[in-house]
Design a protein around this motif. Structure first.
Motif, PDB file in Angstrom:
ATOM      1  N   ARG A  22       0.596  -0.989   0.142  1.00 34.81           N
ATOM      2  CA  ARG A  22      -0.072   0.096  -0.054  1.00 34.81           C
ATOM      3  C   ARG A  22       0.835   1.262  -0.087  1.00 34.81           C
ATOM      4  O   ARG A  22       0.658   2.295  -0.726  1.00 34.81           O
ATOM      5  N   THR A 390      -9.806   9.199  -6.323  1.00 32.72           N
ATOM      6  CA  THR A 390     -10.743   8.426  -5.742  1.00 32.72           C
ATOM      7  C   THR A 390     -10.731   6.938  -5.939  1.00 32.72           C
ATOM      8  O   THR A 390     -10.639   5.984  -5.353  1.00 32.72           O
ATOM      9  N   PHE A 391     -10.536   6.644  -7.220  1.00 27.81           N
ATOM     10  CA  PHE A 391     -10.321   5.318  -7.913  1.00 27.81           C
ATOM     11  C   PHE A 391      -9.141   4.698  -7.214  1.00 27.81           C
ATOM     12  O   PHE A 391      -9.105   3.643  -6.972  1.00 27.81           O
ATOM     13  N   LEU A 393      -7.357   5.263  -4.637  1.00 24.72           N
ATOM     14  CA  LEU A 393      -7.414   5.079  -3.135  1.00 24.72           C
ATOM     15  C   LEU A 393      -8.325   3.792  -2.861  1.00 24.72           C
ATOM     16  O   LEU A 393      -7.954   3.021  -2.116  1.00 24.72           O
ATOM     17  N   LEU A 394      -9.361   3.803  -3.701  1.00 19.45           N
ATOM     18  CA  LEU A 394     -10.094   2.376  -3.548  1.00 19.45           C
ATOM     19  C   LEU A 394      -9.405   1.382  -3.867  1.00 19.45           C
ATOM     20  O   LEU A 394      -9.497   0.245  -3.336  1.00 19.45           O
ATOM     21  N   ILE A 395      -8.493   1.367  -5.054  1.00 16.92           N
ATOM     22  CA  ILE A 395      -7.703   0.130  -5.463  1.00 16.92           C
ATOM     23  C   ILE A 395      -6.741  -0.002  -4.291  1.00 16.92           C
ATOM     24  O   ILE A 395      -6.580  -1.287  -3.877  1.00 16.92           O
ATOM     25  N   TRP A 397      -7.062   0.348  -1.107  1.00 15.06           N
ATOM     26  CA  TRP A 397      -7.658   0.002  -0.023  1.00 15.06           C
ATOM     27  C   TRP A 397      -8.294  -1.530  -0.181  1.00 15.06           C
ATOM     28  O   TRP A 397      -8.024  -2.520   0.562  1.00 15.06           O
ATOM     29  N   TYR A 398      -8.719  -1.585  -1.393  1.00 15.28           N
ATOM     30  CA  TYR A 398      -9.330  -3.050  -1.684  1.00 15.28           C
ATOM     31  C   TYR A 398      -8.656  -4.200  -2.195  1.00 15.28           C
ATOM     32  O   TYR A 398      -8.897  -5.162  -1.677  1.00 15.28           O
ATOM     33  N   ARG A 401      -6.520  -6.984   0.063  1.00 10.96           N
ATOM     34  CA  ARG A 401      -7.251  -7.642   1.062  1.00 10.96           C
ATOM     35  C   ARG A 401      -7.280  -8.939   0.795  1.00 10.96           C
ATOM     36  O   ARG A 401      -7.817  -9.434  -0.412  1.00 10.96           O
ATOM     37  N   SER A 404     -10.832 -10.401  -0.058  1.00 11.81           N
ATOM     38  CA  SER A 404     -11.773  -9.447  -1.160  1.00 11.81           C
ATOM     39  C   SER A 404     -12.174 -10.446  -2.248  1.00 11.81           C
ATOM     40  O   SER A 404     -11.360 -11.639  -2.629  1.00 11.81           O
TER      41      SER A 404
END
Length: 494
Positions: A22, A390-391, A393-395, A397-398, A401, A404
């Motif tokens: 990250r 936005t996209f 940061l979503l990548i 975070w997600y 995992r 996921s």
């Protein structure tokens, strides 16, 4: 088999694997976004020193990709003309073969202006510069005669000069002379232009527009006789004309482009209006026409293919011989320019076509009549940046995992991540292209693709580096994916 490790590889692995990759992905997201912003910094904000340095150090980082993408938009969806307000009278090869080589004596050019004016056009714009006296004029010829021809010289001096003949023709017809902007002083260059006034509504945008110190204009006698004077300039980027200024600066004065000056003369207006704000020029107008612009007073031109505009060309030979259909000139905006081989100013358009410079001026006028402009407003850059952040940061975070759905999908279908990424990027490109076709907005899908691909690549790199590195018998290094279920992989390193 012995396995060898190098310090740099261990450090790289640790860097990419820290916190499941990250931090590295976040650094890539922020860094590439800053570089992207520096390549197209919004004009309404002060440029920090870091942004200026990045733009100078990496001048073509995102700009080239963005421009090539916008060119592809136009190649797949060129403008189809619905009107033809412009007729181009071309001094082509056939005209030069019939009338004579260029440059012509001014009295011969006066004959062409008279012939066009007799057909009642709305305005005549000449893409021709005449900064020096005509050396074929009677008084110039008389000065070169020997003393024994004094009587002949006196008779020649009694005749009107070619400049005087052309001046009468320019005054009798609704004519506008073009002038070439210059960045440096040259022979016959001047620092002023007898152009129509420009009324500014709002802050003075002189510091925002393209400015020049010198201009190559026609003789003052010709400028005074004509009904307008305008600058002819285009913005070249890697040799391609993508946008054209509607107003420019000549030292401390705003001057109009040829298309706006022709519209002013055709509508009988006394001045050109410029609407400006804190970010720069917002629109340029004349009479009831208002053209939205970029902050520098230029417009992105939506080009039509030259194949669809050939019908607007009329040979000057046909005008001089009186064989042209009068309806092709009457109530038209007429541009006069050179298209003959060796004397033409050729330009490359985003469609990949090489066209005469006068064609670009015609397309500007045509686009204004149709109201079909391309836009890249300052807020669009911020919208793109917000979407990427936005996209991204979503990548970040997600994706890392382990539980996921994406992680499970990658484990079950390892090659599916490539297909998924390709599908998302194609969707991004399709959406941006639809926005271009529907609204004329130039959305930078290239920056979205590059930055988000780099962010995703950080996690793929982290996955690859999570494996063991081994040296084969022939000396090559290979990566063996980690498999905690294999006891052999748990053996101590030697």
């Amino acid at each position: 088999m012995k396995r060898y490790y190098t310090p740099w590889l261990d450090r790289t692995r640790a860097l990419f694997q820290a916190a499941q990759g990250r931090p590295m992905a976040l650094a890539v997201l922020l860094g590439l976004n800053l570089i992207n912003l520096s390549s197209e910094w919004p004009s309404d904000l002060h440029e920090p020193a870091l942004v200026v340095w990045l733009d100078e150090a990496l001048p073509d980082s995102f700009k080239t990709a963005r421009q090539l993408l916008f060119d592809q938009y136009q190649r797949h969806f060129p403008r189809v003309p619905t009107t033809q307000p412009v007729t181009i009278v071309e001094i082509d090869d056939e005209t030069l073969a019939t009338v004579g080589q260029w440059p012509w004596p001014r009295n011969r050019l006066a004959g062409l202006v008279d012939a066009i004016g007799a057909l009642k056009p709305l305005a005549i714009g000449l893409d021709i510069y005449m900064p020096e006296p005509d050396q074929t004029s009677p008084d110039k010829v008389a000065a070169n005669l020997p003393p024994t021809a004094a009587a002949l010289a006196a008779e020649l001096r009694a005749l009107p000069s070619h400049e005087a003949i052309l001046a009468r023709s320019l005054h009798a017809a609704p004519t506008i002379l073009g002038a070439a902007p210059l960045d440096h002083d040259t022979f016959a260059a001047s620092t002023d232009l007898q152009s129509a006034p420009i009324l500014v509504h709002g802050p003075d945008p002189l510091d925002r527009v393209q400015r020049f110190d010198y201009v190559l204009a026609s003789l003052p006698q010709l400028q005074t006789a004509a009904h307008g004077e305008a600058m002819l300039s285009v913005a070249l980027e890697q040799g391609v004309v993508r946008h054209v200024p509607l107003i420019m600066g000549l030292r401390e004065k705003l001057v109009p482009s040829l298309p706006m000056e022709m519209l002013r003369l055709a509508t009988g207006s006394s001045a050109i209006d410029v609407f400006a704000g804190t970010s720069g020029v917002q629109a340029v107008g004349v009479a009831d026409v208002r053209v939205p612009t970029q902050p520098a007073g230029d417009v992105w031109l939506h080009y039509a293919s030259i194949r669809s505009t050939l019908s607007r060309y009329v040979s000057a030979r046909d005008i001089l011989h009186g064989t042209v259909d009068p309806e092709r000139i009457r109530d038209k905006l007429v541009l006069v320019g050179l298209t003959g081989a060796g004397v033409t100013d050729m330009r490359t358009t985003p469609l990949g076509e090489l066209v005469p410079g006068i064609e670009i001026q015609a397309q500007v006028i045509e686009t204004i009549f149709e109201g079909r402009f391309l836009h890249r407003p300052p807020w669009l850059k911020w919208a793109e940046t917000a979407f990427i952040m936005t996209f991204g940061l979503l990548i970040i975070w997600y994706v890392p995992r382990p539980t996921s759905r994406l992680a499970v999908f990658i484990r079950v279908v390892p090659k599916g991540v490539a297909a998924l990424g390709l599908s998302l990027h194609l969707l991004n490109l399709l959406c941006c292209f639809v926005i271009f076709m529907r609204f004329g907005l130039l959305v930078d899908a290239a920056a979205i693709f590059i930055i988000l691909s780099a962010v995703m690549g950080c996690f793929l790199s982290s996955s690859l580096l999570r494996g063991e590195v081994a040296r084969t018998p022939d000396g090559r290094l290979v990566i063996e994916p980690e498999d905690t279920g294999n006891p052999a992989r748990k053996a101590p390193r030697t």
